[in-house]
Write an enzyme that holds these catalytic residues in place. Sequence first.
Site, PDB file in Angstrom:
ATOM      1  N   VAL A  27      -1.553   8.196  24.329  1.00 52.48           N
ATOM      2  CA  VAL A  27      -0.610   7.345  23.609  1.00 52.48           C
ATOM      3  C   VAL A  27      -1.416   6.368  22.756  1.00 52.48           C
ATOM      4  O   VAL A  27      -2.360   5.744  23.251  1.00 52.48           O
ATOM      5  CB  VAL A  27       0.314   6.586  24.580  1.00 52.48           C
TER       6      VAL A  27
ATOM      7  N   VAL B 129      -5.404   6.112  26.433  1.00 54.94           N
ATOM      8  CA  VAL B 129      -5.077   5.320  25.251  1.00 54.94           C
ATOM      9  C   VAL B 129      -5.859   5.829  24.045  1.00 54.94           C
ATOM     10  O   VAL B 129      -7.087   5.943  24.097  1.00 54.94           O
ATOM     11  CB  VAL B 129      -5.367   3.824  25.486  1.00 54.94           C
ATOM     12  N   LYS B 130      -5.137   6.134  22.980  1.00 59.78           N
ATOM     13  CA  LYS B 130      -5.773   6.579  21.743  1.00 59.78           C
ATOM     14  C   LYS B 130      -6.189   5.363  20.924  1.00 59.78           C
ATOM     15  O   LYS B 130      -5.358   4.509  20.602  1.00 59.78           O
ATOM     16  CB  LYS B 130      -4.822   7.457  20.929  1.00 59.78           C
ATOM     17  N   ILE B 131      -7.464   5.313  20.597  1.00 60.91           N
ATOM     18  CA  ILE B 131      -8.033   4.219  19.818  1.00 60.91           C
ATOM     19  C   ILE B 131      -8.613   4.813  18.531  1.00 60.91           C
ATOM     20  O   ILE B 131      -9.417   5.751  18.588  1.00 60.91           O
ATOM     21  CB  ILE B 131      -9.150   3.488  20.589  1.00 60.91           C
TER      22      ILE B 131
END
Length: 221
Positions: free
Chosen positions: A57, A83-85
């Site tokens: 996400v 977590v997509k960074i």
Amino acid sequence: MHFFLDTANLTEIEDALAWGVLSGITTNPTLVSREEGAFEPLVQKICSFMQGNPVSVEVLATTVEGMIDEALRLSALAPNIVVKIPMGVEGLKVVSKLSRGEKKVPCNVTLVFSVNQALLAVRAGASYISPFIGRLDDIGWDGAALVEEMAAVFRCQKIATPIIAASIRHPQHVQRVAAAGAHIATVPYAVLKQLADHPLTNLGMERFLADWSRSRGKTSL
């Protein structure tokens, strides 16, 4: 090579899960915006469907502090959140803090378009690296060739971080990134269905059924 589904649609996820081929889900703000309902309950539902398999996400903040705060909120929604960074100097700072903090948050570094970016993301502590091959193809580059080069460098440097081939546009992309050494391909639902289909398979089934029908008809005369 593992398959992730690139979607936020619950119906698509439920159907693909029944195939027994999915190992995870990736989403992005565009995909989530197409779905009805509140954001957090949708993410939690997707995570429950995946039963511990990773669900990526993406953060929307652009500052280090904002991305970290958002990442911590997202990771608290379910234990299988990744977590997509986005790649960049600010993103690297965020990944470094999240991967080395008291509450370690797995990060998928996204929008990667070079081996150098991938190497930096690995050193910062990324759990996954996502090169966007379709977007490279869009500007006349060879996206699958980047995956091949990246996989070769990772082998040479003994880097175990999985490479997620993203921005997959068609079945040929999947075949090429598999040959190039991608650990994971994240594909849209439509492309996943195309992978299972082939005109000769359909024609073969039609012929088998036609032969069987003729044979049974002769027997009954």
